[in-house]
Design a protein around this motif. Structure first.
Motif, mmCIF file in Angstrom:
data_model
loop_
_atom_site.group_PDB
_atom_site.id
_atom_site.type_symbol
_atom_site.label_atom_id
_atom_site.label_comp_id
_atom_site.label_asym_id
_atom_site.label_seq_id
_atom_site.Cartn_x
_atom_site.Cartn_y
_atom_site.Cartn_z
ATOM 1 N N MET A 1 -11.297 1.222 7.090
ATOM 2 C CA MET A 1 -10.033 0.894 7.723
ATOM 3 C C MET A 1 -9.723 1.946 8.790
ATOM 4 S SD MET A 1 -8.922 -1.867 6.647
ATOM 5 C CE MET A 1 -9.286 -3.034 5.363
ATOM 6 N N LEU A 2 -10.617 2.023 9.754
ATOM 7 C CA LEU A 2 -10.444 3.011 10.809
ATOM 8 C C LEU A 2 -10.340 2.284 12.144
ATOM 9 C CD1 LEU A 2 -13.144 5.584 9.689
ATOM 10 C CD2 LEU A 2 -10.674 5.772 9.405
ATOM 11 N N LEU B 1 0.302 4.468 -2.243
ATOM 12 C CA LEU B 1 0.162 5.819 -1.710
ATOM 13 C C LEU B 1 1.184 6.759 -2.337
ATOM 14 C CD1 LEU B 1 -0.385 4.917 2.042
ATOM 15 C CD2 LEU B 1 -2.066 5.924 0.491
ATOM 16 N N LEU C 1 4.804 13.552 18.007
ATOM 17 C CA LEU C 1 3.763 13.882 17.048
ATOM 18 C C LEU C 1 3.351 15.335 17.234
ATOM 19 C CD1 LEU C 1 1.414 10.807 17.415
ATOM 20 C CD2 LEU C 1 2.944 11.305 15.526
ATOM 21 N N GLU D 1 -5.861 11.041 14.767
ATOM 22 C CA GLU D 1 -4.906 9.935 14.815
ATOM 23 C C GLU D 1 -5.111 8.995 13.636
ATOM 24 O OE1 GLU D 1 -3.655 8.978 19.362
ATOM 25 O OE2 GLU D 1 -5.724 8.571 18.848
ATOM 26 N N LYS E 1 5.750 15.341 12.442
ATOM 27 C CA LYS E 1 6.529 15.255 13.665
ATOM 28 C C LYS E 1 7.142 16.604 14.016
ATOM 29 C CE LYS E 1 9.320 11.695 12.908
ATOM 30 N NZ LYS E 1 10.244 10.623 13.295
ATOM 31 N N ARG F 1 -3.181 12.423 2.099
ATOM 32 C CA ARG F 1 -2.004 11.818 1.476
ATOM 33 C C ARG F 1 -1.799 12.295 0.053
ATOM 34 N NH1 ARG F 1 -3.516 8.936 5.414
ATOM 35 N NH2 ARG F 1 -2.005 7.720 6.592
ATOM 36 N N ILE G 1 -3.721 10.778 10.377
ATOM 37 C CA ILE G 1 -2.273 10.966 10.194
ATOM 38 C C ILE G 1 -1.515 9.651 10.231
ATOM 39 C CG2 ILE G 1 -2.294 13.304 11.110
ATOM 40 C CD1 ILE G 1 -1.126 12.166 13.703
ATOM 41 N N LEU G 2 -2.174 8.578 10.659
ATOM 42 C CA LEU G 2 -1.484 7.295 10.785
ATOM 43 C C LEU G 2 -0.781 6.920 9.484
ATOM 44 C CD1 LEU G 2 -1.007 4.724 12.492
ATOM 45 C CD2 LEU G 2 -3.073 3.809 11.491
ATOM 46 N N GLY G 3 0.512 6.666 9.601
ATOM 47 C CA GLY G 3 1.273 6.285 8.406
ATOM 48 C C GLY G 3 1.934 7.452 7.723
ATOM 49 N N LYS G 4 1.457 8.662 7.973
ATOM 50 C CA LYS G 4 2.080 9.843 7.375
ATOM 51 C C LYS G 4 2.006 10.940 8.430
ATOM 52 C CE LYS G 4 2.090 12.490 3.050
ATOM 53 N NZ LYS G 4 1.836 13.895 3.370
ATOM 54 N N GLU G 5 2.752 10.708 9.490
ATOM 55 C CA GLU G 5 2.629 11.555 10.654
ATOM 56 C C GLU G 5 3.441 12.840 10.499
ATOM 57 O OE1 GLU G 5 3.560 8.456 10.577
ATOM 58 O OE2 GLU G 5 2.172 7.250 11.742
ATOM 59 N N PRO H 1 0.812 -1.217 0.000
ATOM 60 C CA PRO H 1 0.000 0.000 0.000
ATOM 61 C C PRO H 1 0.844 1.266 0.000
ATOM 62 C CG PRO H 1 -0.891 -1.567 1.542
ATOM 63 C CD PRO H 1 0.392 -2.144 1.056
ATOM 64 N N SER H 2 2.037 1.198 0.597
ATOM 65 C CA SER H 2 2.814 2.434 0.604
ATOM 66 C C SER H 2 3.296 2.780 -0.806
ATOM 67 C CB SER H 2 3.975 2.373 1.589
ATOM 68 O OG SER H 2 4.646 1.176 1.494
#
Lengths: 404, 340, 503, 363
Positions: free
Chosen positions: C90-91, C78, C113, C99, C108, C158, C102-106, C74-75
């Motif tokens: 998919m939550l 994406l 975070l 949260e 910082k 994304r 942003i999961l996976g593309k946080e 999947p990445s």
């Protein structure tokens, strides 16, 4: 609604009864003669008339346990439990302290130390389980790393390398767990059992082959560190800031892992994998890698807990020396609802009652030691049944993740 | 992902191989002797290297076996229900003498001795109500050993408080503890003796914690009586700079790894090794007689270990008084007052 | 074709025993809404999972903007600007909206975070598309429609240029669907390309720029919406002419069999989701409960069948008052229950079919005698049901998990209707089934009614309700706000009622 | 023809995989023995002869098999309902204490009443100790895993107290209960051997548990609850009742194991009665994949390894630790058949529905 009501009646009724007993008990001490001495480290000591003090405690507990009966305050049933727990323990401590000094600081210091492997073990388990891998092998991991750490520190003659090896070996054993449960899709509890059995055999074997034949039995232990300045603070200075490295590491890890889990990217991903691995996968997170990583990290922390036994506490290794603490850690983890601070609390309760048990024996309280030994276990069951209630594990726990 | 796993696996293999070669024990060259007489040892629950009586009994057996050219083997018992079976295994393998270690095997030993009258039995810590011709119960006056330790502790204590860390609450340990208490009071009736039982012999961490609590309560001599748990107590004493006293064997060599241990006063000896050795010796010299053999101060079955590094801190007077106490115990003019 | 943002060529994916995708070609233009139409099991979802990197294709190539690409994870997808809104969201329920997004593309800030920045970004995005999302809400507390928006924001966050929507309307009201379509159109105007997956012909015709029909893993053809109609699409989809109407006789209403009076039920979190509901189901009547998911249907059904307790009110079945939270009592009164989640409630998947067929009757004679199971009778009964209900299984000892969804549902239906029944409570009985099974189950429901049973049917599919029910009650916020006869109800009227608008 | 073939292969695999698992574990054991410099052949010969070499050895193997079957069955029974009973150890003690008490304290009863009474006491003791965590789980949601671990520790301490205080035989030189009355003896099977009727009882228990699980409505409910609690509730089953029932039955099996040890073997309960059966039981149940009949061979395997260990130690000086290592590998290979398949290049057979062993934390 009705069920809740029964719970309140039963629980508060019991606490009420207990507090009445405490008040009755307070009359066993002759007025003005029985004096309890409580020590507070450098702050000095406090002397109290035993009977009167216990009576006051009992009354406080009584009020606490009556409150939930008033309909408006029904939800304070936990309050009644906590006040009674407090009054009961305090009353027994006062009893123990009759005529001799009872060192509160020492008790707390000892509790913290005895809780160290439990808290570490609980956090080790937590890291695994937060990513959805059950870990009942904490015991085995601790035992193995206690052994390997000790062996390495003897052969390489450096305790710090020994500590490192303990952490490393914890990680390696965890790797086996990860391999079996993530890659091989073995039932995770089976895999944990395998490791527990293997650890007993392996450590016994290593001890016999490498330690006894070489006639090596003892190494130095990790030094006590006093944090400059902070260790001068009364009470806390002794309890918290004067300790051995692993105790410090444990406290640090509680804070560190709390932050990591709830404030960082790594934590967010870890938690998401434990809850809903598919969701994590669809946003490009490598579920397998994260699970491996966390299980190994968890194992390393268990390794640290193992090192506490052999390197920090005794400087020796004996078969089965972890003595079931890994399973207690498991209990502390569930007790703490998979949260580092909760695990810390759970571990501390165990440590506290274990320490209390020892001190009661020293103070010659006329209770058979067997019942004192039971104390931490009984308390845990009561707390779990009445106060904490159901703790909900991460949703995806125990389910191996399969890609197509 | 794959690379990640491969790297880890390679790392593990490399570490394992390195450790294997670094830590590989030297091969012992086996001297092939063709012995005719075989001696076997059945442990209490535990292994022959448990730092307590199993280990000492095993050492005593090995010493005797070497001296008399016997073949010596052992079986480690896993569960109490296996005692009969383990003894039988030796009996059916044609062993000539069987040593059983620990009071828990008393009944099994007695039963098997009746079943195999041709085999000689020696039981450590065992008392039989009606001893047979082929069984020798090796008993120890732990109370005397503890008494001596208590006397020494009382003489060395400055605070007037001493402590004892015990393992499980079983007769030998109870005798040690009571002897210790009485010995201390013999020297100083006003002395305070703190004591703790720990519900395991292999919990050095908890033994240490108990000792620390005692030290915090003013104890300045700690007697660790109960395998590794007690040793944990001694470690605590060493750390806190108070005196420690070992048990069973000279813990200067075992727990303290041969020193330096300036605070380890001595160890309250229980010469299981000597007793087992003499039992086998009696068998070898054909002087084996059934009955009980009490190892006490009079036959050096108990005693105290050398002071080692602590020697200069124990004054001559103390040593003299200690030896006097031991002598009195030996000749019977002094009783420990422990009944069990 | 420089305007092509995505093209798939000769995609093949074989699962053990099934060719899910058989040399599929597909192309998506920039700023286009391209629909993939097909029945369940036609291979739509498989194809999209390949595109999204969840599956790897056995053959074929993927081009994005003319460039050949490899999508293994999947990445990868994406990073190529592909976003997907899955049919099952998919939550993570216990986490906040922010949260989840942003999961996976946080974002910082010094290792931690940066929640503030993330929150702002989400607010910005949701304002841009008029989504009205609060980043701090927990996902589990949000209605389904809003959860879907979270999923869309997740993809937009994304910076996805190609958005895959897998059956997005299956959980929405007609009104919500309309809103979704307008969102899709505005996305399209911003130059995003959208792959829209559906099997609902009407909406497909309404929203798409282009329609590609799949059947049995093969592309049947591509058409443009203004050059086709529902009948043609249905023919392409199923491979034969389908009768979308269910034949049935006129209702012959008898005595009341299920009477619900002022019933209130709390959900798991203690929220009152069913609020003083009243209705009556009669013999020989199909009472359809129409409504958007999450308006208390689940709790209503669970309370009626005894799975959860009710707070107040009373329920009578065949003139017997229920004591509450006792499923056995309800069963004994002659009630059949087809649960909405057959795998969670209706079946024990590791069991053989035989055991699932006796799940609700094992305790009584002649299935067991003095607590000992009567295997010969059970086997006989199970084989009979297997045949009677046309369940395609090798035998009664086949493990239920290995059956297809349709046959699993038939197993549930066989069990529930295979005993003496006076009342049928069916919740979404055709969810996720193929057309053949749907037809079959509809037929069985009608048959049950004609056998003078009462039927309570709950379904979010308005078409299903309208084709089956004799009486329709519209549920909104835990209440039946209106009851209509089938004759007087139209889709538009019901749609408004379902949205809570009524005069 | 073809489907038949596949089924044939699946069955063949069910036997070949465990077999190869054991073989592989033995090979690993051999490598370890070799590294310590001992004689591999002599070791394994000792292991075999110690377990099966003579009638007495075989009898002894079955003496150990008895509690293994019962305690393994206890764990497996819990697994069937999705409950993880780590508390077999404690329940076993509870059974042993109760049986011992009835055994020595009740006098003057005939054999045919006293013996069953003592066994019943053991069963009830174990059942009570098992039912408590079951009840707590059902009513308060307290995890049976934690609660059974706690109950283990509590029982250990309680037994220690009881045997050293109210139940102490003051005449004995060791802390133990008085010997039980002869009327409570569980008779030996063959004269001269320690093997007693317990093995028959254990085998009967296997059949009984199998019957309950697969032939009765009770078992149907238990298995349904174990597989899918929601479906069980849907079908009108009482989850609470099943939890308590299963834990009580599981506990009573463990209690029976404890009673057997006292009534058939020791005739008394010593204070330092450390059994360790409880933890071996988990391994045995896992090895058998919770199948009641498969418990028998896995219990025999475990018992023979343990029984043979003694002679192995005598013949070759190999430590009992090796047995633990080999046991761990046996379970590992059986639980992860992929490894064995990869090692021996066995192709995967027909996919079967997986056996659910445990339910995580019992959600």
């Amino acid at each position: 609604m009705q069920k809740d009501y029964y719970r309140i009646i039963i629980f508060s009724g019991l606490t009420l009864l207990l507090n009445l007993l405490i008040i009755r008990f307070s009359f066993n001490f002759p007025k003005e003669q029985a004096v309890s001495l409580m020590g507070f480290g450098t702050l000095g000591k406090l002397s109290m008339f035993t009977g009167r003090s216990i009576r006051i405690l009992g009354c406080i507990g009584l009020i606490g346990s009556i409150i939930p009966f008033v309909k408006k305050f029904n939800r304070y049933v936990n309050l009644s439990f906590f006040t009674t727990a407090f009054t009961t323990v305090s009353a027994i401590i006062l009893w123990a302290a009759v005529g001799s000094l009872f060192d509160i600081v020492g008790l707390l210091d000892l509790s913290l130390r005895l809780s160290t492997p439990i808290v570490l073990g609980a956090m080790a388990g937590m890291l695994c389980e937060r990513t959805g891998v059950i870990n009942i092998a904490i015991e085995g991991m601790m035992l193995t790393s206690a052994c390997i750490g000790f062996t390495a520190s003897l052969y390489l003659n450096n305790i710090w390398i020994g500590l490192f090896c303990a952490i490393l070996s914890g990680g390696i054993i965890a790797l086996l767990h990860a391999f079996l449960s993530i890659t091989m899709i073995t039932d995770q509890i089976v895999s944990g059992t395998v490791i527990n059995i293997l650890a007993v055999g392996l450590t016994g074997f290593i001890r016999r082959s490498f330690l006894l034949k070489a006639r090596l039995t003892r190494t130095a232990i990790l030094p006590i560190i006093e944090v400059p300045l902070l260790s001068k603070i009364p009470i806390l200075g002794i309890i918290i800031f004067t300790n051995q490295p692993i105790v410090f590491l444990m406290m640090g890890l509680v804070v560190f892992i709390s932050i990591m889990l709830f404030k960082t990217r790594w934590g967010l991903r870890t938690r998401s994998i434990g809850e809903h691995p598919e969701a994590a996968d669809t946003v490009g997170i490598n579920v397998f890698k994260m699970r491996y990583l966390n299980v190994i990290l968890g194992g390393s922390i268990a390794g640290l807990a193992g090192a506490w036994f052999s390197l920090e506490t005794t400087g020796s290794f004996d078969d089965m020396m972890t003595n079931g603490k890994g399973f207690i850690a498991l209990a502390a983890m569930i007790f703490g609802k998979w949260h580092p601070v909760g695990a810390f609390t759970g571990g501390l309760i165990f440590g506290f009652f274990d320490a209390l048990q020892i001190i009661f024996q020293i103070k010659n309280i006329p209770i058979p030691p067997q019942f004192l030994w039971m104390l931490p276990y009984v308390i845990t069951m009561i707390v779990l049944a009445g106060v904490i209630g159901k703790s909900i594990p991460p949703a995806a726990i125990g389910v191996p993740y399969r890609k197509q | 992902m794959k690379r990640f796993i491969i790297i880890i696996i390679v790392a593990v293999v490399v570490i394992a191989v390195v450790l294997f070669f670094v830590l590989r024990p030297k091969k012992v060259v086996e001297v092939v002797v063709v012995p005719e007489i075989k001696v076997g040892l059945v442990t209490d629950v535990g292994k022959v290297d448990d730092k307590t009586f199993n280990q000492f009994a095993h050492e005593g057996m090995m010493r005797a076996a070497e001296e008399f050219g016997f073949e010596a083997k052992y079986i480690e018992t896993l569960q109490p229900t296996d005692y009969d079976k383990n003894i039988q295994t030796f009996a059916e393998e044609g062993f000539d003498m069987i040593v059983t270690v620990g009071f828990m095997i008393t009944d099994a030993t007695y039963k098997m001795a009746g079943q195999y009258p041709d085999i000689k039995f020696a039981g450590v810590d065992q008392f039989y109500a009606e001893p047979l011709d082929n069984t020798m119960g090796l008993l120890f006056a732990e109370d005397q050993s503890g008494f001596v330790a208590g006397a020494l502790a009382a003489m060395m204590s400055e605070t007037g408080v001493i402590g004892i860390v015990c393992g499980m609450e079983i007769p030998p340990v109870i005798k040690f503890r009571k002897g210790y208490e009485n010995g201390a009071r013999y020297i100083d009736p006003g002395l305070k003796v703190l004591g703790v039982y720990i519900d395991s012999f292999v919990a050095p961490d908890r033994g240490k914690a108990a000792a620390e609590a005692m030290i915090a309560d003013g104890a300045d001599v700690i007697f660790g009586a109960g395998g590794p748990t007690g040793s944990g107590g001694i470690v605590a004493a060493m750390e806190k700079g108070v005196y420690g006293i070992g048990v069973d064997q000279d813990e200067y060599y075992t727990t303290m790894g041969g020193g330096p241990a300036p605070n380890l006063l001595t160890s309250a000896m229980k010469r299981v090794d000597n007793a087992v050795y003499s039992a086998i010796k009696a068998f070898a010299e054909d002087t084996f007689k059934g009955g009980h053999y009490m190892n006490n101060a009079s036959n050096e079955g108990i005693g105290y270990a050398p002071f080692h590094d602590a020697a200069d801190r124990v004054s001559k007077d103390v040593k003299a008084r200690l030896d006097e106490t031991l002598e009195k115990l030996a000749d019977g003019s002094l009783e420990t007052g422990v009944k069990l | 074709m420089n305007n092509e943002s995505l093209s798939l060529k000769g995609i093949v994916k074989v699962f053990p025993g099934v060719v899910a995708n058989d040399h599929i070609d597909f192309s998506l233009g920039r700023g286009e809404i391209h629909t993939l139409l097909g029945e369940n099991g036609a291979g739509k979802t498989t194809l999209m999972n390949i595109l999204y990197g969840l599956y790897t294709p056995d053959e074929g190539e993927i081009r994005i903007n003319g460039q050949k690409v490899q999508i293994k994870t999947p990445s990868d997808a994406l990073s190529h600007g592909i976003g997907m809104v899955h049919q099952h969201f998919m939550l993570i329920p216990i986490m906040s909206v922010a949260e989840n997004i942003i999961l996976g593309k946080e974002i910082k800030k010094s290792g931690l975070l940066d929640r503030k920045k993330a929150r702002n970004k989400i607010k910005e995005l949701s304002q841009q598309y008029k989504f009205d999302l609060n980043p701090d809400d927990l996902v589990k507390d949000l209605p389904i429609g809003t959860q879907q928006r979270v999923e869309i924001i997740k993809a937009l966050y994304r910076e996805a240029n190609i958005l895959i929507m897998d059956e997005p309307t299956s959980v929405l009201t007609p009104q919500e669907s309309e809103e979704l379509f307008s969102i899709l159109r505005s996305l399209k105007n911003e130059g995003k390309s959208i792959i829209f997956i559906s099997h609902k012909l009407k909406e497909v015709l309404e929203v798409s720029d282009k329609i590609t029909v799949l059947r049995n893993g093969k592309v049947i053809g591509s058409v443009e919406p203004d050059k086709t109609d529902e009948q043609q699409l249905a023919g392409m989809m199923v491979g034969r002419q389908v009768i979308l109407k269910v034949d049935k006789n006129k209702m012959d209403r008898g005595a009341p069999i299920l009477v619900v009076k002022d019933l209130s039920v709390n959900d798991q979190r203690g929220m009152k989701t069913v609020n003083n509901i009243c209705f009556t189901v009669h013999e020989g009547e199909i009472f359809g409960v129409a409504g958007v998911q999450g308006n208390g249907q689940t709790e209503l059904i669970q309370a009626l069948t005894g799975l959860i307790p009710f707070q107040s009110g009373e329920v009578t079945i065949q003139n017997r008052k229920l004591s509450g939270e006792n499923p056995r009592e309800v069963t004994v009164l002659g009630t059949a229950h087809i649960p909405e989640d057959r795998q969670k409630y209706g079946l024990v998947l590791p069991y053989p079919v035989r055991d699932n067929l006796i799940l609700c009757s094992y305790y009584g004679k002649p299935f067991s005698n003095h607590r000992i199971l009567n295997f010969s009778f059970i086997a006989e009964k199970a084989s009979r049901l297997l045949e009677e209900y046309n369940i395609k299984a090798p035998g009664i000892d086949t493990i239920t998990d290995t059956l297809s969804g349709g046959n699993q549902q038939k197993t549930v239906v066989a069990r529930e209707l295979g005993r003496e029944v006076k009342l049928l409570i069916a919740s979404q009985p055709t969810r996720g089934l193929d057309v053949g099974s749907i037809e079959y189950i509809h037929k069985k429901i009608i048959e049950t009614r004609d056998a003078r049973c009462g039927v309570l049917l709950v379904s979010p599919e308005l078409d299903e309700i309208m084709s089956l029910a004799d009486t329709i009650g519209v549920i909104f916020k835990g209440q039946i706000i209106k009851t209509l006869n089938i004759e007087e109800s139209t889709k538009e009227k019901l749609g408004l009622l379902m949205a809570g608008i009524y005069k | 023809m073809k489907p038949l073939n596949i089924i044939g292969r699946a069955q063949y695999q069910e036997i070949i995989i465990p077999f190869l698992s054991i073989v592989t574990a033995l090979i690993i054991g051999a490598v370890i023995i070799y590294t310590t410099g001992a004689n591999v052949y002599k070791s394994y010969q000792g292991l075999w002869q110690g377990a099966f070499g003579k009638p007495r050895a075989i009898a002894e193997t079955f003496v150990i098999t008895t509690p293994y079957i019962l305690s393994g069955l206890a764990v497996a029974f819990g697994f069937k309902c999705g409950l993880f009973n780590i508390g077999v150890e404690g329940q076993l003690y509870a059974g042993a204490v109760s049986a011992a008490f009835i055994g020595y304290a009740v006098r003057g009863l005939p054999h045919f009443i006293h013996l069953p009474l003592a066994m019943l006491a053991g069963i009830v003791g174990g059942a009570v100790w098992g039912a408590i965590p079951g009840y707590l789980k059902a009513k308060t949601g307290g995890h049976e895993v934690i609660n059974t671990i706690m109950m283990n520790h509590i029982m250990l301490k309680l037994t220690d107290y009881l045997v050293k205080n109210p139940m102490l035989d003051t005449q004995a030189s060791i802390p133990r209960t008085p010997y039980i009355q002869e009327t409570a003896y569980l008779p030996k099977l063959f004269p001269g051997f320690r093997l007693h009727w317990g093995i028959i009882i254990a085998l009967a228990a296997v059949f009984l548990i199998y019957f309950i699980l697969y032939k009765t409505t009770i078992g149907f409910e238990i298995r349904t609850v174990g597989y899918n609690q929601n479906a069980a509730r849907y079908a009108g089953m009482n989850i609470t009742k099943n939890f308590v029932l299963v834990m009580a039955v599981s506990g009573s099996l463990a209690g029976l194991a404890g009673a057997n040890e006292v009534l058939g073997l020791n005739y008394t309960l010593p204070a330092a009665f450390i059994s360790g059966y409880g933890f071996d039981a988990i391994a045995i149940a896992l090895l058998a994949k919770s199948n009641p009949f498969a418990i028998i061979p896995s219990a025999i395997l475990w018992a023979s390894l343990r029984n043979g260990a003694g002679l192995m130690q005598v013949r070759a000086g190999i430590s009992i630790d090796l047995i633990n290592i080999m046991q761990a590998f046996v379970i590992m290979f059986i639980a992860a058949p992929k490894i064995v398949r990869w090692l021996y290049r066995i192709k995967e057979g027909k996919a079967k529905a997986e056996v659910v062993l445990t339910k995580g934390w019992g959600k």
